[in-house]
Design an enzyme around this catalytic site. Structure first.
Site, PDB file in Angstrom:
ATOM      1  N   GLY A 162     -37.275 -20.987 -22.559  1.00 33.54           N
ATOM      2  CA  GLY A 162     -36.818 -21.618 -23.790  1.00 33.54           C
ATOM      3  C   GLY A 162     -35.335 -21.394 -24.044  1.00 33.54           C
ATOM      4  O   GLY A 162     -34.591 -20.992 -23.148  1.00 33.54           O
TER       5      GLY A 162
ATOM      6  N   GLN B 201     -41.225  -9.582 -17.056  1.00 34.21           N
ATOM      7  CA  GLN B 201     -39.985  -9.534 -16.297  1.00 34.21           C
ATOM      8  C   GLN B 201     -38.848  -8.821 -17.021  1.00 34.21           C
ATOM      9  O   GLN B 201     -37.719  -8.811 -16.547  1.00 34.21           O
ATOM     10  CB  GLN B 201     -39.569 -10.938 -15.836  1.00 34.21           C
ATOM     11  CG  GLN B 201     -39.105 -11.867 -16.927  1.00 34.21           C
ATOM     12  CD  GLN B 201     -39.009 -13.296 -16.419  1.00 34.21           C
ATOM     13  OE1 GLN B 201     -40.012 -13.934 -16.127  1.00 34.21           O
ATOM     14  NE2 GLN B 201     -37.796 -13.824 -16.293  1.00 34.21           N
TER      15      GLN B 201
ATOM     16  N   HIS C 168     -31.079 -26.341 -18.016  1.00 31.77           N
ATOM     17  CA  HIS C 168     -32.502 -26.716 -18.040  1.00 31.77           C
ATOM     18  C   HIS C 168     -32.664 -28.238 -18.054  1.00 31.77           C
ATOM     19  O   HIS C 168     -33.522 -28.783 -17.363  1.00 31.77           O
ATOM     20  CB  HIS C 168     -33.189 -26.164 -19.299  1.00 31.77           C
ATOM     21  CG  HIS C 168     -33.158 -24.683 -19.439  1.00 31.77           C
ATOM     22  ND1 HIS C 168     -32.369 -24.040 -20.373  1.00 31.77           N
ATOM     23  CD2 HIS C 168     -33.829 -23.706 -18.782  1.00 31.77           C
ATOM     24  CE1 HIS C 168     -32.569 -22.735 -20.290  1.00 31.77           C
ATOM     25  NE2 HIS C 168     -33.436 -22.500 -19.321  1.00 31.77           N
TER      26      HIS C 168
ATOM     27  N   GLY D 160     -32.994 -23.437 -11.152  1.00 26.65           N
ATOM     28  CA  GLY D 160     -31.538 -23.549 -11.143  1.00 26.65           C
ATOM     29  C   GLY D 160     -30.922 -22.595 -10.127  1.00 26.65           C
ATOM     30  O   GLY D 160     -31.363 -21.446  -9.996  1.00 26.65           O
TER      31      GLY D 160
ATOM     32  N   ARG E 295     -28.346 -16.525 -22.412  1.00 28.53           N
ATOM     33  CA  ARG E 295     -27.782 -15.261 -22.892  1.00 28.53           C
ATOM     34  C   ARG E 295     -26.312 -15.388 -23.308  1.00 28.53           C
ATOM     35  O   ARG E 295     -25.749 -14.437 -23.860  1.00 28.53           O
ATOM     36  CB  ARG E 295     -27.944 -14.165 -21.836  1.00 28.53           C
ATOM     37  CG  ARG E 295     -29.384 -13.642 -21.715  1.00 28.53           C
ATOM     38  CD  ARG E 295     -29.467 -12.401 -20.844  1.00 28.53           C
ATOM     39  NE  ARG E 295     -30.794 -11.795 -20.854  1.00 28.53           N
ATOM     40  CZ  ARG E 295     -31.717 -11.941 -19.895  1.00 28.53           C
ATOM     41  NH1 ARG E 295     -31.443 -12.672 -18.839  1.00 28.53           N
ATOM     42  NH2 ARG E 295     -32.904 -11.359 -19.994  1.00 28.53           N
TER      43      ARG E 295
ATOM     44  N   LYS F 257     -28.291 -21.152 -10.553  1.00 29.63           N
ATOM     45  CA  LYS F 257     -27.693 -20.063 -11.334  1.00 29.63           C
ATOM     46  C   LYS F 257     -28.414 -18.754 -11.025  1.00 29.63           C
ATOM     47  O   LYS F 257     -27.772 -17.738 -10.756  1.00 29.63           O
ATOM     48  CB  LYS F 257     -27.826 -20.421 -12.813  1.00 29.63           C
ATOM     49  CG  LYS F 257     -26.916 -19.833 -13.842  1.00 29.63           C
ATOM     50  CD  LYS F 257     -26.523 -18.394 -13.786  1.00 29.63           C
ATOM     51  CE  LYS F 257     -26.618 -17.820 -15.165  1.00 29.63           C
ATOM     52  NZ  LYS F 257     -27.995 -17.708 -15.634  1.00 29.63           N
ATOM     53  N   ASP F 258     -29.749 -18.805 -11.046  1.00 30.41           N
ATOM     54  CA  ASP F 258     -30.549 -17.634 -10.657  1.00 30.41           C
ATOM     55  C   ASP F 258     -30.884 -17.763  -9.174  1.00 30.41           C
ATOM     56  O   ASP F 258     -32.029 -18.005  -8.798  1.00 30.41           O
ATOM     57  CB  ASP F 258     -31.809 -17.571 -11.510  1.00 30.41           C
ATOM     58  CG  ASP F 258     -31.476 -17.454 -12.987  1.00 30.41           C
ATOM     59  OD1 ASP F 258     -31.131 -16.356 -13.427  1.00 30.41           O
ATOM     60  OD2 ASP F 258     -31.516 -18.486 -13.684  1.00 30.41           O
TER      61      ASP F 258
ATOM     62  N   LEU G 131     -33.196 -23.732 -24.594  1.00 31.27           N
ATOM     63  CA  LEU G 131     -32.764 -24.666 -23.540  1.00 31.27           C
ATOM     64  C   LEU G 131     -31.288 -25.027 -23.645  1.00 31.27           C
ATOM     65  O   LEU G 131     -30.730 -25.133 -24.738  1.00 31.27           O
ATOM     66  CB  LEU G 131     -33.611 -25.937 -23.632  1.00 31.27           C
ATOM     67  CG  LEU G 131     -35.135 -25.711 -23.570  1.00 31.27           C
ATOM     68  CD1 LEU G 131     -35.875 -27.040 -23.761  1.00 31.27           C
ATOM     69  CD2 LEU G 131     -35.528 -25.063 -22.261  1.00 31.27           C
TER      70      LEU G 131
END
Lengths: 281, 281
Positions: B31, B61, B37, B147, B187, B149-150, B33
């Site tokens: 979430g 996690q 996303h 993504g 974040r 990104k991760d 978003l």
């Protein structure tokens, strides 16, 4: 009967069956089929449009000291038995097809996997849950069938399916025994004539445990002692464990209530046999 | 747009879509978003008949010291953004629905999960692979979108899907950045105005690394030093790691060749940011 050796092909076939609206019942096996397996196939055939089985001796669930290499295999006989049982698909991959050289993933059900048979075989159930996850993703069954003979295994798989939300119904079918009471197992062929006779003590000891419970005994300790004593009358029998646990959680029970299982593992020479009995108090 | 809160209902709905021959593209999210996303949702919509997303802040996690409780949440805004992106299904369970009190199962990709971000967050990726396995079994997608990104997360999930034979195609989509180059992340809202400016050093340092490689430098050590030195010019930046690894195996590379990634994690105050750049040498 279709024999499929490639993961890719099995997945395509399963997905095409699903698109046709056909349900798949699945029986994972390590081959060397006996009446126990056949009973699962018949049930799969009764409940579903398609009965698929797998034959795969899974290296992950054997420890280095165990009988992976010598595990009994007879694919010709297995295919004949499967055909006679009305099986539609046999998935029969080799180890390279199932495990890449750089295979890194594992599926694990904590707590339940480290007790009972998991105490003396610490990696065993991780190997089982990992391969069964793979097989579920490859075969996409609606229902999967396991024998109560491997009670702990069946319960761990039920728990895995529940926790990880596999859209699969698990059915655990009763133990099939030889006429003299020995639980059927592919490993029974290892037994010498004498060990084969001595092994009858297992079912007899379980029945004696059940009788005590019918007579009103509720202390697990007393029942376990009686069973151990009975088994010890056979000098060659080496007890791995005799336990009484809750049938859902597999946790030890001091006093019996609800759905309970008496479980045992005993070695005759190098042959380790397991057996169990479900008791509803 | 259908909002589903129960596992059971989601599974029934997915299975009915499958029977209709419709393909499902799936974007799992926590979430809050952002455009990152949204780009995944658009791709899912392009490739498939149905776009399903999940919104679930997964407690597994987060380590006890981390920001599970304070992780940014705004379901109203999320649902509006999802609707605008053409999403068909939002799966939005609560933690009790996903994890029974007696939840015991875990899915783990060894080696890849204990390095890079897994070094300072040892249980993190086990939590990710476990919840993603659950979500895959609940949503039954044909394709799932993650993504870049991760990067480590995406690669671990690809490996899990490959190893465990999930019948799902994984697509990893490019990093979406703010106009000034900061990689989008839920974040980022934690950053103060000043930290927000300082964090621009991350993308700049990665670009500098890429420039060195274009100029012919092949020793990872030199590139990593340059990046670390650049980041250290920002006094508040606390480097967790800067690494150069093989894009498939995530193993460290001393000399660059083939498909390589520069990965970094840096803290600004309490806010830990990650970023990366794929390099083909």
């Amino acid at each position: 009967m279709k024999i499929i050796r490639k993961i890719n092909e099995m997945q395509k076939h399963a997905s095409s069956l699903k698109r046709q609206g056909l349900s798949i019942g699945f029986v994972p096996t390590m081959g060397y089929l006996h009446e126990g397996h056949i009973s699962l196939m018949r049930q799969a055939k009764t409940d579903n449009d398609i009965c698929a089985i797998s034959i795969f001796v899974n290296p992950l669930q054997f420890s280095p000291r165990e009988d992976f290499k010598s595990y009994p295999r007879d694919i010709k006989r297995d295919l004949k038995l499967a055909r006679n049982a009305g099986v539609d698909i046999v998935f029969f991959p080799d180890a390279k097809e199932m495990y890449d050289a750089d295979f890194l993933s594992e599926v694990y059900v904590s707590k339940m996997s480290g007790i009972l048979c998991g105490l003396s075989r610490p990696e065993h159930f991780k190997g089982v849950t990992t391969v069964v996850s793979k097989l579920f993703n490859i075969v996409s069954p609606d229902r999967a069938y396991f024998g109560q003979k491997d009670f702990q295994q069946a319960r761990i798989i039920e728990k895995m399916v529940e926790d990880l939300n596999f859209p699969i119904r698990i059915r655990v079918m009763p133990i099939i025994r030889e006429p003299d009471g020995l639980a059927m197992s592919s490993r029974n062929v290892y037994l010498s004539g004498r060990q084969r006779l001595e092994a009858l003590i297992l079912n007899r000891a379980l029945s004696e445990g059940a009788r005590l419970i019918r007579d009103g005994i509720r202390q697990s300790g007393r029942i376990i002692s009686t069973i151990k004593n009975l088994i010890s009358t056979v000098k060659s029998a080496k007890i791995d464990y005799v336990e009484i646990v809750d049938a859902d959680t597999l946790k030890r029970k001091k006093l019996l209530d609800g759905k309970t299982v008496i479980l045992l593992a005993v070695k005759f020479g190098k042959v380790r046999l397991i057996d169990n009995k479900i008791i509803k108090v």
